[in-house]
Design a protein around this motif. Structure first.
Motif, PDB file in Angstrom:
ATOM      1  N   SER A   1      24.069  18.192  -0.650  1.00 62.85           N
ATOM      2  CA  SER A   1      23.769  19.511  -1.216  1.00 62.85           C
ATOM      3  C   SER A   1      22.988  20.364  -0.230  1.00 62.85           C
ATOM      4  CB  SER A   1      22.996  19.371  -2.529  1.00 62.85           C
ATOM      5  OG  SER A   1      23.818  18.770  -3.504  1.00 62.85           O
ATOM      6  N   SER A   2      22.012  19.755   0.436  1.00 61.27           N
ATOM      7  CA  SER A   2      21.258  20.483   1.459  1.00 61.27           C
ATOM      8  C   SER A   2      22.172  20.885   2.605  1.00 61.27           C
ATOM      9  CB  SER A   2      20.111  19.628   1.999  1.00 61.27           C
ATOM     10  OG  SER A   2      19.148  19.391   1.002  1.00 61.27           O
ATOM     11  N   LEU A   3      23.007  19.962   3.051  1.00 60.45           N
ATOM     12  CA  LEU A   3      23.915  20.257   4.169  1.00 60.45           C
ATOM     13  C   LEU A   3      24.793  21.465   3.871  1.00 60.45           C
ATOM     14  CD1 LEU A   3      25.232  16.668   5.042  1.00 60.45           C
ATOM     15  CD2 LEU A   3      23.646  18.027   6.390  1.00 60.45           C
ATOM     16  N   THR A   4      25.425  21.443   2.717  1.00 58.64           N
ATOM     17  CA  THR A   4      26.368  22.523   2.414  1.00 58.64           C
ATOM     18  C   THR A   4      25.654  23.845   2.177  1.00 58.64           C
ATOM     19  OG1 THR A   4      26.456  21.856   0.071  1.00 58.64           O
ATOM     20  CG2 THR A   4      28.151  20.954   1.555  1.00 58.64           C
ATOM     21  N   ALA A   5      24.496  23.808   1.549  1.00 61.23           N
ATOM     22  CA  ALA A   5      23.741  25.040   1.319  1.00 61.23           C
ATOM     23  C   ALA A   5      23.257  25.635   2.637  1.00 61.23           C
ATOM     24  CB  ALA A   5      22.554  24.776   0.395  1.00 61.23           C
ATOM     25  N   ILE A   6      22.734  24.783   3.513  1.00 62.69           N
ATOM     26  CA  ILE A   6      22.223  25.269   4.801  1.00 62.69           C
ATOM     27  C   ILE A   6      23.358  25.820   5.653  1.00 62.69           C
ATOM     28  CG2 ILE A   6      21.102  24.585   6.957  1.00 62.69           C
ATOM     29  CD1 ILE A   6      19.493  22.526   5.201  1.00 62.69           C
ATOM     30  N   VAL A   7      24.480  25.116   5.722  1.00 58.82           N
ATOM     31  CA  VAL A   7      25.618  25.612   6.496  1.00 58.82           C
ATOM     32  C   VAL A   7      26.085  26.958   5.947  1.00 58.82           C
ATOM     33  CG1 VAL A   7      28.053  25.213   7.041  1.00 58.82           C
ATOM     34  CG2 VAL A   7      26.400  23.389   7.378  1.00 58.82           C
ATOM     35  N   ASN A   8      26.156  27.059   4.639  1.00 54.81           N
ATOM     36  CA  ASN A   8      26.604  28.303   4.008  1.00 54.81           C
ATOM     37  C   ASN A   8      25.635  29.459   4.288  1.00 54.81           C
ATOM     38  OD1 ASN A   8      28.479  29.678   2.123  1.00 54.81           O
ATOM     39  ND2 ASN A   8      26.606  29.904   0.918  1.00 54.81           N
ATOM     40  N   ASP A   9      24.344  29.196   4.159  1.00 54.92           N
ATOM     41  CA  ASP A   9      23.352  30.268   4.255  1.00 54.92           C
ATOM     42  C   ASP A   9      22.849  30.551   5.668  1.00 54.92           C
ATOM     43  OD1 ASP A   9      23.581  30.418   1.509  1.00 54.92           O
ATOM     44  OD2 ASP A   9      21.676  29.403   1.105  1.00 54.92           O
ATOM     45  N   TYR A  10      22.833  29.524   6.527  1.00 52.28           N
ATOM     46  CA  TYR A  10      22.211  29.679   7.850  1.00 52.28           C
ATOM     47  C   TYR A  10      23.113  29.333   9.022  1.00 52.28           C
ATOM     48  CZ  TYR A  10      18.034  29.969   5.007  1.00 52.28           C
ATOM     49  OH  TYR A  10      17.112  30.341   4.068  1.00 52.28           O
ATOM     50  N   GLY A  11      24.229  28.689   8.762  1.00 53.03           N
ATOM     51  CA  GLY A  11      25.129  28.291   9.836  1.00 53.03           C
ATOM     52  C   GLY A  11      24.936  26.841  10.236  1.00 53.03           C
ATOM     53  N   ALA A  12      25.954  26.296  10.876  1.00 54.61           N
ATOM     54  CA  ALA A  12      25.994  24.861  11.204  1.00 54.61           C
ATOM     55  C   ALA A  12      24.888  24.428  12.161  1.00 54.61           C
ATOM     56  CB  ALA A  12      27.357  24.496  11.783  1.00 54.61           C
ATOM     57  N   ASP A  13      24.461  25.302  13.049  1.00 55.09           N
ATOM     58  CA  ASP A  13      23.426  24.901  14.017  1.00 55.09           C
ATOM     59  C   ASP A  13      22.097  24.580  13.340  1.00 55.09           C
ATOM     60  OD1 ASP A  13      25.366  25.345  15.892  1.00 55.09           O
ATOM     61  OD2 ASP A  13      24.340  27.013  16.885  1.00 55.09           O
ATOM     62  N   GLU A  14      21.877  25.087  12.135  1.00 63.45           N
ATOM     63  CA  GLU A  14      20.610  24.887  11.417  1.00 63.45           C
ATOM     64  C   GLU A  14      20.623  23.696  10.464  1.00 63.45           C
ATOM     65  OE1 GLU A  14      17.466  26.577  11.267  1.00 63.45           O
ATOM     66  OE2 GLU A  14      18.186  27.152  13.248  1.00 63.45           O
ATOM     67  N   VAL A  15      21.758  23.029  10.326  1.00 60.42           N
ATOM     68  CA  VAL A  15      21.933  22.034   9.267  1.00 60.42           C
ATOM     69  C   VAL A  15      20.890  20.911   9.310  1.00 60.42           C
ATOM     70  CG1 VAL A  15      23.641  20.542  10.397  1.00 60.42           C
ATOM     71  CG2 VAL A  15      23.683  20.835   7.919  1.00 60.42           C
ATOM     72  N   PHE A  16      20.494  20.450  10.471  1.00 58.96           N
ATOM     73  CA  PHE A  16      19.466  19.413  10.567  1.00 58.96           C
ATOM     74  C   PHE A  16      18.092  20.015  10.845  1.00 58.96           C
ATOM     75  CE2 PHE A  16      23.266  16.952  12.284  1.00 58.96           C
ATOM     76  CZ  PHE A  16      23.618  16.468  11.040  1.00 58.96           C
ATOM     77  N   ALA A  17      18.046  21.099  11.577  1.00 56.42           N
ATOM     78  CA  ALA A  17      16.773  21.700  11.972  1.00 56.42           C
ATOM     79  C   ALA A  17      15.941  22.119  10.757  1.00 56.42           C
ATOM     80  CB  ALA A  17      17.026  22.898  12.892  1.00 56.42           C
ATOM     81  N   ARG A  18      16.578  22.733   9.774  1.00 55.75           N
ATOM     82  CA  ARG A  18      15.828  23.144   8.572  1.00 55.75           C
ATOM     83  C   ARG A  18      15.306  21.930   7.813  1.00 55.75           C
ATOM     84  NH1 ARG A  18      15.330  28.229   7.102  1.00 55.75           N
ATOM     85  NH2 ARG A  18      14.969  27.730   4.913  1.00 55.75           N
ATOM     86  N   GLN A  19      16.076  20.856   7.787  1.00 50.12           N
ATOM     87  CA  GLN A  19      15.611  19.637   7.124  1.00 50.12           C
ATOM     88  C   GLN A  19      14.456  18.997   7.895  1.00 50.12           C
ATOM     89  OE1 GLN A  19      18.680  17.118   5.070  1.00 50.12           O
ATOM     90  NE2 GLN A  19      19.999  18.267   6.480  1.00 50.12           N
ATOM     91  N   VAL A  20      14.510  19.067   9.208  1.00 49.38           N
ATOM     92  CA  VAL A  20      13.399  18.563  10.017  1.00 49.38           C
ATOM     93  C   VAL A  20      12.132  19.332   9.654  1.00 49.38           C
ATOM     94  CG1 VAL A  20      12.451  18.488  12.367  1.00 49.38           C
ATOM     95  CG2 VAL A  20      14.777  17.676  11.934  1.00 49.38           C
ATOM     96  N   GLN A  21      12.242  20.647   9.547  1.00 53.05           N
ATOM     97  CA  GLN A  21      11.096  21.466   9.152  1.00 53.05           C
ATOM     98  C   GLN A  21      10.583  21.083   7.768  1.00 53.05           C
ATOM     99  OE1 GLN A  21      12.740  25.538  10.239  1.00 53.05           O
ATOM    100  NE2 GLN A  21      10.545  25.919  10.080  1.00 53.05           N
ATOM    101  N   ALA A  22      11.491  20.818   6.842  1.00 50.10           N
ATOM    102  CA  ALA A  22      11.106  20.515   5.466  1.00 50.10           C
ATOM    103  C   ALA A  22      10.470  19.138   5.327  1.00 50.10           C
ATOM    104  CB  ALA A  22      12.329  20.618   4.551  1.00 50.10           C
ATOM    105  N   HIS A  23      11.028  18.138   5.992  1.00 44.61           N
ATOM    106  CA  HIS A  23      10.625  16.752   5.755  1.00 44.61           C
ATOM    107  C   HIS A  23       9.701  16.165   6.822  1.00 44.61           C
ATOM    108  CE1 HIS A  23      13.441  16.575   2.462  1.00 44.61           C
ATOM    109  NE2 HIS A  23      14.461  16.828   3.259  1.00 44.61           N
ATOM    110  N   GLY A  24       9.750  16.690   8.021  1.00 47.16           N
ATOM    111  CA  GLY A  24       8.994  16.096   9.116  1.00 47.16           C
ATOM    112  C   GLY A  24       7.553  16.564   9.167  1.00 47.16           C
TER     113      GLY A  24
END
Length: 184
Positions: free
Chosen positions: A59-82
């Motif tokens: 769900s996070s992957l698809t939402a992030i790709v949709n809203d921010y683009g594929a380059d952000e798919v892991f980076a935003r999660q790193v910000q959230a969880h790390g």
């Protein structure tokens, strides 16, 4: 290097830190396999360890790709969880996937240690990571097979170190049930 990584992980996880992991395609599956070994168990019994596979959060992957683009798919999660001091393990056979590179950049900015398992070096991910193991295989399948062996070796060292850091009973509460109806 795997010895050092394993010791570092055992200290980090014993102290309440967490491991994040990600990759694309087969590397995503290996990242998920790695975190499952930490949350579940690798060989012996121990408490579950804090590990999140960023490429498994559909769900996070698809939402992030949709809203921010594929380059952000892991980076935003790193910000959230790390958190500073955590470890991000990135797997990439090419070492050049834009979304993995952006995750490494974001992790470094946040004070998260970046370890990379890649294919042949030099490559951009190995250059961005704090430390990297570059497998000189000529095919994606060979590199992925080597990555799995390396991850299992890392888990073995980590488990050994973790068990030294956290002495206790051989079994963990809730892992061996004798109160089930099918038990005589």
């Amino acid at each position: 290097m795997l010895d050092r990584w394993g010791r570092r992980l055992s200290e980090l996880l014993a102290g309440g830190g967490r491991v994040l992991a990600a990759g694309n395609g087969g590397s995503a599956a290996e990242a998920q396999h790695f975190t499952a070994e930490l949350v579940g168990r690798f060989q012996g019994e121990r408490r579950p360890l804090a590990a999140v596979c960023l490429s498994a959060e559909t769900s996070s992957l698809t939402a992030i790709v949709n809203d921010y683009g594929a380059d952000e798919v892991f980076a935003r999660q790193v910000q959230a969880h790390g958190r500073p001091g955590d470890v991000l393990v990135l797997l990439s056979t090419s070492g050049s996937s834009p979304n993995v590179l952006e995750a490494a950049r974001r992790a470094r900015q946040a004070g998260i240690l970046v370890w990379a398992l890649t294919g042949p070096g030099p490559n951009p991910l190995a250059d961005l990571a704090d430390e990297a193991v570059c497998v000189p295989g000529r095919s994606t399948s060979v590199v992925q097979e080597a990555h799995l062996v390396l991850l299992h070796a890392l888990c073995a060292v980590m488990d050994e170190g973790f068990n030294r850091c956290q002495p206790g009973p051989a079994t963990v509460p809730g892992t061996h049930r004798t109160d089930r109806e099918d038990t005589p």
